[in-house]
Motif scaffolding. Structure first.
Motif, PDB file in Angstrom:
ATOM      1  N   ASP A   1       4.468  -6.954   3.955  1.00 36.26           N
ATOM      2  CA  ASP A   1       5.628  -6.758   3.086  1.00 36.26           C
ATOM      3  C   ASP A   1       5.187  -6.168   1.748  1.00 36.26           C
ATOM      4  N   LEU A   2       6.034  -5.317   1.196  1.00 37.63           N
ATOM      5  CA  LEU A   2       5.761  -4.728  -0.107  1.00 37.63           C
ATOM      6  C   LEU A   2       6.397  -5.574  -1.196  1.00 37.63           C
ATOM      7  N   LEU A   3       5.628  -5.865  -2.239  1.00 38.76           N
ATOM      8  CA  LEU A   3       6.085  -6.695  -3.343  1.00 38.76           C
ATOM      9  C   LEU A   3       6.223  -5.828  -4.591  1.00 38.76           C
ATOM     10  N   PHE A   4       7.379  -5.935  -5.252  1.00 42.65           N
ATOM     11  CA  PHE A   4       7.663  -5.093  -6.412  1.00 42.65           C
ATOM     12  C   PHE A   4       7.809  -5.937  -7.671  1.00 42.65           C
ATOM     13  N   SER A   5       7.264  -5.424  -8.770  1.00 38.06           N
ATOM     14  CA  SER A   5       7.372  -6.122 -10.038  1.00 38.06           C
ATOM     15  C   SER A   5       8.696  -5.800 -10.705  1.00 38.06           C
ATOM     16  N   LYS A   6       9.108  -6.638 -11.618  1.00 36.04           N
ATOM     17  CA  LYS A   6      10.298  -6.382 -12.408  1.00 36.04           C
ATOM     18  C   LYS A   6      10.111  -5.091 -13.197  1.00 36.04           C
ATOM     19  N   GLY A   7      11.156  -4.263 -13.217  1.00 37.21           N
ATOM     20  CA  GLY A   7      11.039  -2.971 -13.876  1.00 37.21           C
ATOM     21  C   GLY A   7      10.509  -1.891 -12.961  1.00 37.21           C
ATOM     22  N   LEU A   8      10.083  -2.292 -11.730  1.00 38.59           N
ATOM     23  CA  LEU A   8       9.575  -1.356 -10.716  1.00 38.59           C
ATOM     24  C   LEU A   8       8.398  -0.532 -11.223  1.00 38.59           C
ATOM     25  N   GLY A   9       7.579  -1.135 -12.057  1.00 37.28           N
ATOM     26  CA  GLY A   9       6.386  -0.436 -12.520  1.00 37.28           C
ATOM     27  C   GLY A   9       5.184  -0.631 -11.610  1.00 37.28           C
ATOM     28  N   HIS A  10       5.288  -1.574 -10.662  1.00 36.10           N
ATOM     29  CA  HIS A  10       4.119  -1.866  -9.831  1.00 36.10           C
ATOM     30  C   HIS A  10       4.549  -2.340  -8.452  1.00 36.10           C
ATOM     31  N   VAL A  11       3.707  -2.034  -7.458  1.00 37.87           N
ATOM     32  CA  VAL A  11       3.938  -2.486  -6.097  1.00 37.87           C
ATOM     33  C   VAL A  11       2.604  -2.848  -5.457  1.00 37.87           C
ATOM     34  N   GLY A  12       2.615  -3.902  -4.661  1.00 37.94           N
ATOM     35  CA  GLY A  12       1.437  -4.309  -3.907  1.00 37.94           C
ATOM     36  C   GLY A  12       1.847  -4.699  -2.502  1.00 37.94           C
ATOM     37  N   MET A  13       0.889  -5.112  -1.699  1.00 40.15           N
ATOM     38  CA  MET A  13       1.181  -5.466  -0.303  1.00 40.15           C
ATOM     39  C   MET A  13       0.733  -6.900  -0.032  1.00 40.15           C
ATOM     40  N   TYR A  14       1.659  -7.680   0.515  1.00 41.29           N
ATOM     41  CA  TYR A  14       1.315  -9.055   0.848  1.00 41.29           C
ATOM     42  C   TYR A  14       0.362  -9.061   2.031  1.00 41.29           C
TER      43      TYR A  14
ATOM     44  N   LYS B   1      -8.095  -4.145  -4.968  1.00 43.06           N
ATOM     45  CA  LYS B   1      -8.675  -5.465  -4.732  1.00 43.06           C
ATOM     46  C   LYS B   1      -7.661  -6.418  -4.124  1.00 43.06           C
ATOM     47  N   VAL B   2      -8.183  -7.549  -3.656  1.00 38.02           N
ATOM     48  CA  VAL B   2      -7.371  -8.617  -3.071  1.00 38.02           C
ATOM     49  C   VAL B   2      -7.385  -9.784  -4.055  1.00 38.02           C
ATOM     50  N   VAL B   3      -6.192 -10.271  -4.419  1.00 31.68           N
ATOM     51  CA  VAL B   3      -6.101 -11.352  -5.398  1.00 31.68           C
ATOM     52  C   VAL B   3      -5.044 -12.359  -4.940  1.00 31.68           C
ATOM     53  N   PRO B   4      -5.110 -13.583  -5.470  1.00 31.44           N
ATOM     54  CA  PRO B   4      -4.055 -14.560  -5.164  1.00 31.44           C
ATOM     55  C   PRO B   4      -2.706 -14.079  -5.690  1.00 31.44           C
ATOM     56  N   LEU B   5      -1.687 -14.250  -4.895  1.00 29.63           N
ATOM     57  CA  LEU B   5      -0.353 -13.800  -5.277  1.00 29.63           C
ATOM     58  C   LEU B   5       0.122 -14.468  -6.560  1.00 29.63           C
ATOM     59  N   ASP B   6      -0.001 -15.774  -6.655  1.00 31.99           N
ATOM     60  CA  ASP B   6       0.515 -16.494  -7.811  1.00 31.99           C
ATOM     61  C   ASP B   6      -0.206 -16.089  -9.094  1.00 31.99           C
ATOM     62  N   ALA B   7      -1.494 -15.856  -9.015  1.00 29.94           N
ATOM     63  CA  ALA B   7      -2.268 -15.544 -10.212  1.00 29.94           C
ATOM     64  C   ALA B   7      -1.830 -14.228 -10.829  1.00 29.94           C
ATOM     65  N   TYR B   8      -1.512 -13.264  -9.998  1.00 32.32           N
ATOM     66  CA  TYR B   8      -1.187 -11.940 -10.542  1.00 32.32           C
ATOM     67  C   TYR B   8       0.304 -11.754 -10.774  1.00 32.32           C
ATOM     68  N   TRP B   9       1.123 -12.284  -9.890  1.00 28.39           N
ATOM     69  CA  TRP B   9       2.548 -11.967  -9.910  1.00 28.39           C
ATOM     70  C   TRP B   9       3.411 -13.060 -10.524  1.00 28.39           C
ATOM     71  N   ARG B  10       2.805 -14.055 -11.123  1.00 27.10           N
ATOM     72  CA  ARG B  10       3.587 -15.147 -11.687  1.00 27.10           C
ATOM     73  C   ARG B  10       4.654 -14.618 -12.655  1.00 27.10           C
ATOM     74  N   ASN B  11       5.907 -14.919 -12.358  1.00 26.68           N
ATOM     75  CA  ASN B  11       7.058 -14.530 -13.193  1.00 26.68           C
ATOM     76  C   ASN B  11       7.284 -13.013 -13.260  1.00 26.68           C
ATOM     77  N   ARG B  12       6.655 -12.260 -12.374  1.00 28.74           N
ATOM     78  CA  ARG B  12       6.792 -10.801 -12.435  1.00 28.74           C
ATOM     79  C   ARG B  12       7.520 -10.218 -11.228  1.00 28.74           C
ATOM     80  N   LEU B  13       7.725 -11.008 -10.197  1.00 31.13           N
ATOM     81  CA  LEU B  13       8.269 -10.458  -8.957  1.00 31.13           C
ATOM     82  C   LEU B  13       9.752 -10.128  -9.059  1.00 31.13           C
ATOM     83  N   LEU B  14      10.096  -8.919  -8.606  1.00 33.57           N
ATOM     84  CA  LEU B  14      11.482  -8.507  -8.488  1.00 33.57           C
ATOM     85  C   LEU B  14      12.000  -8.779  -7.084  1.00 33.57           C
TER      86      LEU B  14
END
Length: 324
Positions: free
Chosen positions: A276-289, A306-319
């Protein structure tokens, strides 16, 4: 006592020097904490600027391709119509040189009324056929000219958009330079390896999602470059597009268009699946789960895929998320 006077004099001298230096004087670099906070804001701004630049560039490419196709078709139709026009002109000149009754004289000389009528009918049919063909080609050419004018306007609009976003590219370059300076100061700048073979994906994905994730994991260690779509570097949407292309899914180029493309493919953040593709608020960034609470992505300037924990990077940023 003399020592105290010495310190006082030194302090006075330093204060005087600061006053003399004025408001334009250099100030100390921010603390590491301040630098990191500033970097976060810079990254967010850069994400937005880069995606606007990518979007305008893609719009220009699409319009230019459309214009080129229509222009080539028009040139071909123009050539065909010119051949027919030349043929008709030749016939008209021949009629003029032979006289308006050339056809009558020829067939009357043959003597038979049936031959005369048949010949005249043939001449009339030939003229009608030529005229019909000419009208058909002129109609087709007119349509193509209309379409080309439409494409030309679209091209002009795209060029205007590209020119306008040129200022944003300049801004992006400035932000990249600032990001690089701060990252180097923090000792966190990573140049990456364009030839990296990445790491092996061992997560729970299956089907074409697994193919996409295998590709993405194979890019780990390659540098982030804004506007890049591989193979030696990527930006965020360039990576997701390339990964899913290997799995047979054609994604648009930018985060905005990928989000729009997936309007009917949105999935709840509580029901994520690998790929699944994950998008940040404002659509400035996208990553893949990637599964197991992790994402793979191309983050920002000075970093690598790189591969990182979802919560660490996307906390409060997910659209939101979409499933290709």
């Amino acid at each position: 006592m003399p020592k105290r006077l010495g310190r006082t004099a030194a302090a006075t001298a330093l204060a005087s020097a600061a006053l003399l230096a004025g408001p334009g004087a250099a100030v100390a670099d921010p603390s590491p904490a301040q630098a990191r906070a500033k970097l976060v804001k810079l990254n967010e701004r850069a994400d937005q600027v880069v995606e606007r630049y990518n979007q305008a560039t893609e719009a220009y490419k699409t319009a230019k391709k459309k214009y080129d196709v229509l222009n080539d078709e028009l040139a071909e139709k123009d050539a065909q119509a010119e051949v027919l026009r030349s043929d008709l002109v030749t016939a008209a000149v021949s009629d003029y040189q032979s006289g308006p009754y050339w056809g009558w004289e020829r067939f009357v000389a043959q003597g038979s009324p049936e031959t005369v009528l048949s010949g005249l009918a043939s001449l009339d049919q030939l003229a009608q056929s030529r005229a019909a063909k000419l009208r058909a080609f002129e109609a087709a050419t007119k349509d193509l000219r209309t379409r080309r004018d439409t494409a030309r306007r679209a091209l002009a609009e795209a060029e205007a958009a590209r020119d306008k976003v040129g200022d944003q590219k300049t801004e992006a370059d400035r932000l990249v330079a600032e990001q690089t300076r701060l990252l180097r100061r923090l000792g966190a700048y990573r140049t990456g390896n364009p030839g990296s073979t990445g790491i092996r994906y061992t997560g729970p994905a299956s089907g074409n999602a697994r193919v996409a994730l295998q590709f993405a994991f194979a890019q780990v260690g390659k540098p982030y470059r804004y506007g890049a779509t591989g193979p030696g570097s990527f930006d965020c949407s360039g990576l997701t597009q390339a990964a899913w292309r290997t799995a047979g899914v054609s994604l648009p180029r930018t985060t905005w268009t990928q989000w729009s493309w997936g309007a009917g493919r949105r999935v709840p953040l509580t029901a994520l699946q690998p790929g699944d593709l994950l998008f940040s608020k404002g659509l400035g960034h996208v990553g893949m789960y990637a599964g197991n609470g992790k994402i793979v992505h191309a983050p920002q300037t000075g970093d690598v895929v790189k591969v990182v924990p979802l919560d660490a990077y996307w906390r409060n940023r997910l659209l939101g998320a979409i499933r290709p």
